[in-house]
Motif scaffolding. Structure first.
Motif, PDB file in Angstrom:
ATOM      1  N   PRO A 421       0.805  -1.241   0.000  1.00 36.98           N
ATOM      2  CA  PRO A 421       0.000   0.000   0.000  1.00 36.98           C
ATOM      3  C   PRO A 421       0.831   1.281   0.000  1.00 36.98           C
ATOM      4  O   PRO A 421       0.334   2.323  -0.422  1.00 36.98           O
ATOM      5  CB  PRO A 421      -0.838  -0.123   1.284  1.00 36.98           C
ATOM      6  N   ALA A 422       2.080   1.197   0.433  1.00 36.51           N
ATOM      7  CA  ALA A 422       2.899   2.403   0.479  1.00 36.51           C
ATOM      8  C   ALA A 422       3.707   2.619  -0.791  1.00 36.51           C
ATOM      9  O   ALA A 422       4.377   3.656  -0.937  1.00 36.51           O
ATOM     10  CB  ALA A 422       3.857   2.339   1.671  1.00 36.51           C
ATOM     11  N   VAL A 423       3.661   1.680  -1.728  1.00 37.23           N
ATOM     12  CA  VAL A 423       4.493   1.757  -2.931  1.00 37.23           C
ATOM     13  C   VAL A 423       3.679   2.295  -4.103  1.00 37.23           C
ATOM     14  O   VAL A 423       2.653   1.718  -4.478  1.00 37.23           O
ATOM     15  CB  VAL A 423       5.086   0.377  -3.275  1.00 37.23           C
ATOM     16  N   ALA A 424       4.166   3.385  -4.677  1.00 34.30           N
ATOM     17  CA  ALA A 424       3.511   3.969  -5.848  1.00 34.30           C
ATOM     18  C   ALA A 424       4.056   3.397  -7.143  1.00 34.30           C
ATOM     19  O   ALA A 424       3.327   3.229  -8.125  1.00 34.30           O
ATOM     20  CB  ALA A 424       3.683   5.483  -5.842  1.00 34.30           C
ATOM     21  N   ASP A 425       5.338   3.111  -7.182  1.00 34.31           N
ATOM     22  CA  ASP A 425       5.970   2.567  -8.391  1.00 34.31           C
ATOM     23  C   ASP A 425       7.226   1.822  -7.964  1.00 34.31           C
ATOM     24  O   ASP A 425       7.788   2.082  -6.887  1.00 34.31           O
ATOM     25  CB  ASP A 425       6.330   3.691  -9.366  1.00 34.31           C
ATOM     26  N   ALA A 426       7.649   0.896  -8.829  1.00 37.10           N
ATOM     27  CA  ALA A 426       8.829   0.106  -8.478  1.00 37.10           C
ATOM     28  C   ALA A 426       9.425  -0.512  -9.726  1.00 37.10           C
ATOM     29  O   ALA A 426       8.735  -0.758 -10.721  1.00 37.10           O
ATOM     30  CB  ALA A 426       8.474  -0.993  -7.468  1.00 37.10           C
ATOM     31  N   ALA A 427      10.720  -0.761  -9.663  1.00 36.93           N
ATOM     32  CA  ALA A 427      11.429  -1.510 -10.696  1.00 36.93           C
ATOM     33  C   ALA A 427      12.456  -2.391 -10.008  1.00 36.93           C
ATOM     34  O   ALA A 427      12.875  -2.116  -8.885  1.00 36.93           O
ATOM     35  CB  ALA A 427      12.104  -0.565 -11.683  1.00 36.93           C
ATOM     36  N   ALA A 442      15.502  -3.817  -5.451  1.00 41.93           N
ATOM     37  CA  ALA A 442      14.286  -3.064  -5.767  1.00 41.93           C
ATOM     38  C   ALA A 442      14.568  -1.569  -5.712  1.00 41.93           C
ATOM     39  O   ALA A 442      15.247  -1.089  -4.801  1.00 41.93           O
ATOM     40  CB  ALA A 442      13.177  -3.419  -4.785  1.00 41.93           C
ATOM     41  N   VAL A 443      14.069  -0.865  -6.691  1.00 33.49           N
ATOM     42  CA  VAL A 443      14.091   0.597  -6.699  1.00 33.49           C
ATOM     43  C   VAL A 443      12.638   1.037  -6.554  1.00 33.49           C
ATOM     44  O   VAL A 443      11.788   0.704  -7.384  1.00 33.49           O
ATOM     45  CB  VAL A 443      14.707   1.145  -7.994  1.00 33.49           C
ATOM     46  N   VAL A 444      12.345   1.760  -5.462  1.00 36.18           N
ATOM     47  CA  VAL A 444      10.956   1.978  -5.045  1.00 36.18           C
ATOM     48  C   VAL A 444      10.648   3.465  -4.920  1.00 36.18           C
ATOM     49  O   VAL A 444      11.450   4.240  -4.381  1.00 36.18           O
ATOM     50  CB  VAL A 444      10.698   1.267  -3.695  1.00 36.18           C
ATOM     51  N   VAL A 445       9.467   3.829  -5.422  1.00 38.19           N
ATOM     52  CA  VAL A 445       8.903   5.163  -5.214  1.00 38.19           C
ATOM     53  C   VAL A 445       7.732   5.012  -4.245  1.00 38.19           C
ATOM     54  O   VAL A 445       6.788   4.259  -4.512  1.00 38.19           O
ATOM     55  CB  VAL A 445       8.415   5.785  -6.537  1.00 38.19           C
ATOM     56  N   PHE A 476      15.281   3.761  -2.323  1.00 41.85           N
ATOM     57  CA  PHE A 476      14.123   4.638  -2.493  1.00 41.85           C
ATOM     58  C   PHE A 476      14.517   5.811  -3.374  1.00 41.85           C
ATOM     59  O   PHE A 476      15.614   6.374  -3.253  1.00 41.85           O
ATOM     60  CB  PHE A 476      13.623   5.118  -1.136  1.00 41.85           C
ATOM     61  N   THR A 477      13.619   6.182  -4.273  1.00 40.68           N
ATOM     62  CA  THR A 477      13.888   7.272  -5.199  1.00 40.68           C
ATOM     63  C   THR A 477      12.601   8.032  -5.462  1.00 40.68           C
ATOM     64  O   THR A 477      11.507   7.594  -5.072  1.00 40.68           O
ATOM     65  CB  THR A 477      14.476   6.719  -6.524  1.00 40.68           C
ATOM     66  N   ASP A 478      12.734   9.176  -6.133  1.00 37.01           N
ATOM     67  CA  ASP A 478      11.557  10.020  -6.392  1.00 37.01           C
ATOM     68  C   ASP A 478      10.762   9.577  -7.605  1.00 37.01           C
ATOM     69  O   ASP A 478       9.553   9.846  -7.693  1.00 37.01           O
ATOM     70  CB  ASP A 478      11.991  11.487  -6.573  1.00 37.01           C
ATOM     71  N   ALA A 479      11.423   8.941  -8.573  1.00 39.39           N
ATOM     72  CA  ALA A 479      10.736   8.530  -9.801  1.00 39.39           C
ATOM     73  C   ALA A 479      11.523   7.423 -10.481  1.00 39.39           C
ATOM     74  O   ALA A 479      12.746   7.347 -10.354  1.00 39.39           O
ATOM     75  CB  ALA A 479      10.564   9.713 -10.751  1.00 39.39           C
ATOM     76  N   ILE A 480      10.811   6.569 -11.205  1.00 37.37           N
ATOM     77  CA  ILE A 480      11.439   5.505 -11.986  1.00 37.37           C
ATOM     78  C   ILE A 480      11.605   6.013 -13.413  1.00 37.37           C
ATOM     79  O   ILE A 480      10.616   6.372 -14.066  1.00 37.37           O
ATOM     80  CB  ILE A 480      10.570   4.230 -11.997  1.00 37.37           C
TER      81      ILE A 480
END
Length: 504
Positions: A421-427, A442-445, A476-480
């Motif tokens: 529920p806390a993840v907006a986007d991921a790669a 994982a790289v997660v927004v 964690f990052t701001d955008a993928i």
């Protein structure tokens, strides 16, 4: 009946006649000759038939390694049905997908929390048989007479084995392999491995994996002895090699290191094992084998869809391409996007046709059409034909992570990440790992206003999919970064340390 037919059941029947005293399987206290195995398979086929299994129906195994996997495969094959050994390490959600997708008539299972939960999630009109005493009662039945030969007119082109693989869209697909394909692949492997009479294989790797299954079936084809153990455990593997004089086992680097450590005191005699050179300590324990398969360190290129191996380095040792040359029973071309063969030295998609190739994916008509366009199986992998004719594997067209001996598809892990529920986007990318070759990162927004730690994210994924697929690190990052609608994996690799992909 065609005089050219050769099903797995035909192979079994020939062994019953030609090897009446030979040991077919060993599993704990169970030891069966070929005739004894054949009798059990006939009883099991009758029981499956009574449970509604007929041509094209599916039978599912949910459990660890067992001689019952071979029995179920052969019994399903008697009836023209399809047998699937599923990955017992999967989560309940993943197992529920398999149940929904495959809709088996009979499920033979070993008790586990994930299986119980998946069973509760999927209403299925199937006969569930618990492995052990219930299975034995099911096999024995009500004392009904055994037919001399239990078989429909089974075409050897009929699919008999389903192995889940290729999670292109985040969910795996079941590759269907026919009797004829399995026999053909076994014959090619027999040739390159130079398997001889008396060959004994220890199935200590997972039987839902084509690497273990292909050697299991090649040993069966030869009329050798199959030794089953539930899962890899170093001391027990050493004991079995010693006790059963195993010739071969499913092993790779870290597993071999575990055996060296377990047998450091020399308690077990491993000299019957004819295997690949690995380290001075290992080489001193075993007999280093000089067959093309072992001398090439089991090199080549393969996938489940080709029955295991499409090419063997042992057929091209000393050549420029480290995937070697194709199996004698297949035909390989490197094609561009238009289906035109590329010139030597240029990269193209590895495409193939031949006797050992699969029959398509279960219940995936659109994917099957795309993968078999132009009369060739499109592997989804890139390769290059070298000037000397040998082949080099470049890497997947769709990126894949190889951790130890397991294939991990980013799309599958990304789907699990995005369900948090806390993840907006991921790669997901693969990063070099000294022990396993690669591990997933994982790289997660995070969603706006949401918070989660790396540990939270990893534990969530562990609950969604098999534990070995979970990321070991989270950034964690701001955008993928994207290329169209898909993550820009090259940019992610450059920023977050990705690398060591298969073929690189």
């Amino acid at each position: 009946m065609s005089v050219h037919r050769l099903t797995l059941g035909d192979v079994l029947d020939e062994h019953r006649r030609g090897r009446p005293r030979g040991t077919a399987v060993v599993d704990g206290d169970v030891r069966l000759t070929h005739p004894e195995l054949g009798d059990r398979v006939d009883r099991l086929a009758v029981a499956l038939m009574a449970a509604g299994v007929g041509p094209g129906e599916r039978v599912l195994w949910l459990g660890q390694n067992s001689f019952r996997v071979l029995e179920l495969l052969l019994a399903a094959g008697r009836l023209g049905a399809v047998f699937c050994p599923a990955n017992w390490r999967q989560s309940a959600d993943e197992l529920a997908h398999v149940l929904t997708d495959l809709t088996p008539k009979v499920v033979v299972w070993e008790e586990s929390e994930a299986v119980e939960k998946a069973r509760g999630q999927v209403p299925l009109n199937a006969r569930w048989v618990r492995s052990g005493e219930e299975y034995e009662s099911f096999l024995t039945g009500d004392g009904r007479a055994l037919p001399g030969v239990v078989s429909a007119e089974v075409d050897d082109a009929a699919p008999v084995l389903a192995l889940y693989t290729a999670a292109f869209d985040g969910r795996p697909n079941a590759a269907l392999l026919s009797h004829a394909a399995l026999v053909a692949h076994s014959m090619a492997l027999l040739h390159v491995r130079q398997m001889e009479d008396g060959f004994t294989f220890l199935a200590c790797g997972p039987l839902f994996h084509v690497g273990t299954m292909m050697f299991t079936l090649a040993t069966f084809q030869l009329g050798g002895t199959l030794v089953f153990t539930p899962a890899y455990e170093p001391v027990e593997v050493c004991r079995l090699i010693d006790a059963e004089k195993c010739t071969q086992a499913f092993l790779f680097g870290p597993m071999i290191d575990g055996l060296v450590q377990a047998n450091a005191g020399g308690a077990y005699d491993l000299s019957s094992l004819r295997f690949v050179s690995h380290s001075p300590e290992w080489d001193a324990m075993i007999t280093v084998d000089d067959s093309p398969w072992c001398a090439s360190k089991m090199g080549g290129y393969g996938q489940t869809e080709v029955g295991g191996m499409l090419t063997f380095l042992g057929l091209g040792m000393g050549g420029a391409g480290y995937a070697g040359r194709p199996s004698p029973l297949v035909h390989v071309r490197l094609l561009d996007a238009d289906g035109t063969e590329v010139a030597p030295g240029e990269v193209g998609e590895i495409c193939a046709r031949g006797h050992s190739l699969f029959s398509g994916y279960w219940n995936r008509p659109e994917l099957n059409e795309a993968k078999s366009r132009g009369g060739w199986h499109h592997t989804g992998d890139l390769g290059r034909r070298e000037p000397d004719g040998t082949l080099t594997f470049i890497g997947p067209k769709l990126r894949m992570i190889k951790s130890a001996n397991e294939n991990i598809y980013p799309a599958e892990v990304e789907r699990a990440l995005k369900s948090h529920p806390a993840v907006a986007d991921a790669a997901v990318i693969g990063v070099p790992d000294e022990r396993f070759g690669q591990s997933p990162k994982a790289v997660v927004v995070l969603a706006e206003g949401a918070s989660a730690t790396a540990e939270d994210v990893i534990e969530h994924v562990r609950g969604e999919i098999a534990s070995y697929k979970k990321p070991r690190e989270v950034e964690f990052t701001d955008a993928i970064p994207k290329r169209g609608y898909t993550p820009d994996y090259d940019a992610l690799d450059e920023r977050f340390g990705g690398g060591a992909y298969p073929g690189a």
